[in-house]
Design a protein around this motif. Sequence first.
Motif, short mmCIF file in Angstrom:
data_model
loop_
_atom_site.label_atom_id
_atom_site.label_comp_id
_atom_site.label_asym_id
_atom_site.label_seq_id
_atom_site.Cartn_x
_atom_site.Cartn_y
_atom_site.Cartn_z
N ASP B 70 0.84 -1.21 0.00
CA ASP B 70 0.00 0.00 0.00
C ASP B 70 0.87 1.26 0.00
O ASP B 70 0.57 2.23 -0.67
CB ASP B 70 -0.95 0.00 1.21
N VAL B 73 2.10 1.66 -3.45
CA VAL B 73 1.06 2.21 -4.31
C VAL B 73 0.98 3.72 -4.11
O VAL B 73 0.87 4.48 -5.07
CB VAL B 73 -0.30 1.54 -4.03
N ASN B 95 -11.28 -3.53 -15.23
CA ASN B 95 -10.01 -3.77 -14.56
C ASN B 95 -9.17 -2.50 -14.51
O ASN B 95 -8.54 -2.19 -13.50
CB ASN B 95 -9.24 -4.90 -15.26
N GLN B 97 -10.44 0.58 -14.92
CA GLN B 97 -11.24 1.57 -14.21
C GLN B 97 -11.04 1.47 -12.70
O GLN B 97 -10.79 2.45 -12.01
CB GLN B 97 -12.73 1.35 -14.57
N VAL B 98 -11.14 0.23 -12.20
CA VAL B 98 -11.01 0.00 -10.75
C VAL B 98 -9.65 0.47 -10.27
O VAL B 98 -9.53 1.17 -9.25
CB VAL B 98 -11.24 -1.48 -10.43
N VAL B 101 -9.43 4.38 -10.42
CA VAL B 101 -10.19 5.03 -9.36
C VAL B 101 -9.48 4.83 -8.02
O VAL B 101 -9.38 5.76 -7.21
CB VAL B 101 -11.63 4.48 -9.32
N ALA B 102 -8.92 3.63 -7.84
CA ALA B 102 -8.20 3.36 -6.60
C ALA B 102 -6.98 4.28 -6.51
O ALA B 102 -6.59 4.69 -5.42
CB ALA B 102 -7.77 1.91 -6.54
N PRO B 107 -13.73 9.35 -11.49
CA PRO B 107 -14.35 8.33 -12.34
C PRO B 107 -14.50 8.74 -13.80
O PRO B 107 -14.14 7.95 -14.67
CB PRO B 107 -15.69 8.08 -11.65
#
Lengths: 1012, 162
Positions: B70, B73, B95, B97-98, B101-102, B107
């Motif tokens: 984390d 990231v 895949n 998109q997620v 957004v993360a 969005p």
Amino acid sequence: MLTVIWGALAARRAQALAVLLLAVLASAAAAAAPSYVAAAGQALARYEVSRATPNELRLRLADPVEYPGVPGDPARTPFADMVKKLTPAGFEVVLGAQSGGVAAGRDGTVTSSLVFRAGVCERVTVAGACPRATSRGQLPEVMVGTHTAARLGVAVGDQFTFGAVPVRVAGIYQPLDATDPFWLGAEYIRPAAAGPTGTSAVGSAEDAIFTAEAAPLTDDQAILYRSTADLYVTERLFDTRSVADLRAAVTVVTRDGSREGLGGGTSLSSLLDRVALQRGQLADGVTLGAGLLVLLCWLVLFVAVGSAADQRRPEQGLLLLRGVQRRRLWALAIGEHAIPALFAIPLGCLGGLTAATLLAAHTLPARADVTVDATVIGFAAIGALGALAAVLLTQARMLSAPVVDLLRRVPARVRGWRATIGDVVAVSVAVAAVVQLRSGGSPSGLALVAPVAGALAAGLLLARVTMIAGGAVGGALLARGRTAGGLALVQVARQPRFRPLIALLTVVVAMLAFTVATSEVASAAYRDRAIVEVGAPRVVEVGATSRSHLLAAVRAADPEGRFAMATVVTGSSSAAGTPLLAVDSDRLATVARPHSSYGMSLADVERKIRPTAPGAPVHLRGRLLTIVISASFDAEVFGGNRVRLAVTVSSANGTRVATSRQDIEPGRKGYVLQVPECAQDCRLVKIDIVAPVVSRNLEVRFEEMRTGDEDGEHETMVLTGAQFADITRWRLTDPDDTFLDATSGTDVALILTVPENRRATPAGIAVADAPFPLPVYLTRSTGTPLGGTHPYDGVDGTPTTALVGGVADRLPRLGGSGLVVDLEYADRLAVASQSGKEEVWLTGTAPVDVLDRLRAQGLVVQSERTITGVRQDFDRQAPALALRFNLFAALAGVLIGAAGLIAMAAAEQRARVAMLVALRRQGLPPRAVRGGYGLPAAVAAVSGGLVTVVIWLLTRSGQRLFSDGRSPVPLPDWPDVGRLLMFTMPTIALFALTAVVLGRVVAASVRRRSGR
Amino acid sequence: MLNMDGVSVGYGDAPAVLTDISVTVRPGRVLALTGSSGAGKTTLLNAMAGLLRPRDGSVTVDGRPLRDRDHAVEHRIVLIPQDNGLAPILTAAENLQVALVAGGVTPPEALRQTAAMLDLLGLAGQADQLVEELSGGQQQRTAVARGLALRGGVLLADEVTS
Ligand SMILES: Nc1ncnc2c1ncn2[C@@H]1O[C@H](COP(=O)(O)OP(=O)(O)OP(=O)(O)O)[C@@H](O)[C@H]1O
Ligand SMILES: [Mg+2]
């Protein structure tokens, strides 16, 4: 092969165990139904036996020949041998002999019978001794009942004669339990007659007089007797033999008995019919619960094993790739699952038996033994084999899929007819079941499981909708950046295995709600029907000497009208006429139990059916009644056609017509009638001029009425000429054809004119002491409108008409069809003694000694019903017992549903965790990691609710709640929502909790794998 | 800047797979890592991506020690795993998109970038197909698209060309 299978089992121990457990559950569910039916069937039979009339419990054989002598033990006679030969196994035989005649003692005589009955001494308490066998020359010994002894005026050791035979009283007996079938109801212990001297001791003076085994007489010819044998059916017989068996045995005995010339008779077959009917209904009723359980087990296996198999797809693909034949894969799959399924059969039998035993212990009205039999094993096998089939079905697609498909993790989405074939079958079955159910008649076959079939079809369709909608919404959420929710949705919606799971949970919720709803409605219906059919919290059937006795007795027992009401019910069973309820109306609102389905208030009824009387009754006191009449008619023209005077009087002993011994002759004359019942008090009902042929005008002047005694004392004037002449006092019994007038002046009198050529009925004047026509409350179903006149049979059975003063939907005690009148008025209008069932209605607050108070008034208490008792009876009938099993099944279904959720999650957890871990590595925040199992639970709650409403609307009318069909009271349309939520809410909460826990497990696993 | 200094890594109690490794990844530079199968390439990348905690030595990003994935990231260290790391039940576009957004992209912007990136890699036609329904190469390209779309400071690609 076996070793391979064994290897597979060992390698996938967890799955084998899961299949075993679920298959055991399925076969236990299947086995529980027949076990419960068998146990409940026994309990039903015991219950019916305990409620049967004595005549329904025995079969009588009687010797065709009468023999001379005192009745004695026929044990060593050819008759007994023949009986022994005819008696089917298991029946209990009581031999006897009897002779009818008149017993004469010091104080009186009584018509009775002299009876030998084997075993009587064990069933009585005797003052003195039981009669012993005597030898020739000795007086035969007998024992008499207490009432008989009192009537005859004999004590122990005394003598009296029976017929021409002198006998000696060895003992005075009282039956230990007069309801013992041994006494055959009223056959040996006669019910007491109502009268001024009420008593609480059972029996009457007519009770049988019992003899010893043998008492040879010097003159045998003085008396004749006939041997009898009573073949009793026992509870044990119902446990061990089928009803059909027993029926056949009864037929054979009856046939062979009559072939041998034995007389006979039995009502046993009506008991057998009832038991068979109840058992049939029970078996039909539990089909729903059993069907539900089995279906759920199969579904859950389909879900659990199917999703586990999905995880092995690549492995299967690899096997095929290596050239393993599909045939061998099939064999392996069958073998791997058949072994747990086979093991499941005996375990399922045991489990089913245990469940049935527990359930039976808690729900059945009588003790019952649960045993294994062929049916139980058969059903367990069906359950287990069905489970195996479900398992193989899940694998069928996989085992026939192309290798490339198998190598992918997510199963290819099935398209075309294969995708919908399951739904089409489910919907077709449901439609067929519902149509069959709604086509009327008593449900059978598929119709019995219509709710389950409907729930499954609707559940599958809603699951399909959920999958489509869930996928779409999930996708949209992901696009909008709502990753957590979107992921949770698509995880379920894009995994086809969740569809049967959602259907499963939907069926569970819907069937639980449906079963609870049915039970709720049933218990409301039992309560309503009990209230309406009984009428008041307690209803005591009594014997009274007359309606007026009944009225007076109840009024005396409860002078203030706080807790008791006299009631007469007539014709409630006849289909043709209008059943009648006659009540002491002042007390109706106080004593009767109100009910919303009546559509009227009892207070209104009270007011309407008892307006003030047009006049007062005419009371008579004295044994002789003298009526002074001046008749004028042409005696020569009348010739031999007599004109007679008849007076109807009503006393506490009933209503009777007294006829003057002298014919009416032209001219003034006093006619004397014997009315002994009026010595105390009686009421004049009417005076009739009986002239079958009226050749010329006939005029009768009533001038005076007196009462008095034989010795001419106590002469009292009842009605003077002037009182007679008050026309308002009278009512013509035939107002169309006869005429009433009055003269005034010195020869004041009432004049009744009968025109010539009138037809043969008596012309009469009745005392107008009650409104006529009588105002009544009538049920709407009869069609007569408010204010109309309605023909009916009066309380004495004579046809008359009523004035409809009010219309009700239903009446207490009578239900949907009938009318209610005031008992006192109805009695005043009655011209005969005949009466319906005499009852005393009591409130729940009646004093404890109320029955004694009624007895003290000379009423004989015959039987008692209470609203609570009748309600309990309904609750002990087959439909109620079946409902209880179904509720148990639905509750077990909840556990199966939770097991399905867990099994599904366990099978696909690894893939889900792997995916979430991969996403976490791409930066997916930890809060977006969710199990997604809440969705099936939430969907099940919503769709379960929808499906409940649908199947409720479609199939509630087909659910049998009463053994005898429909209740006269309409069933509630909807159950009590509170109770419904009480059952469904915890279920949904359980599913939600399971989902939360499963989600937590997934999240924890993801956390571990992603290093945090 | 990602820096490894005297790192040794291994799995569980097993002997270390790699010992005393020092690597420096500089912005704008491409670093290639080769080795025979089982040599430890994936292991090294895992350590650089924060998936494996080094037994000895230190992995630092912009001078501070790397705590976990984390944390990595957060510092925009993007990883394209050897097994693609795609969610099979999501579409190719989802895949990306997620992940976008993360990574904090709004969005609508993520949608736009996803479409653009898939188009760039010739996957415009497959955007709405589930990953499971893509060919192996398409899956790999989807993973690459995602790695590129994330616009990381460091892009760790494990055998993306195999
Ligand atoms: N999760 C693990 N647990 C234990 N040992 C592992 C694990 N992953 C890899 N190894 C071992 O670490 C060593 C290096 O593996 P690694 O995956 O880094 O190799 P690689 O260079 O990426 O090979 P390839 O080119 O085949 O991908 C191997 O010997 C392997 O057995
Ligand atoms: Mg590698």
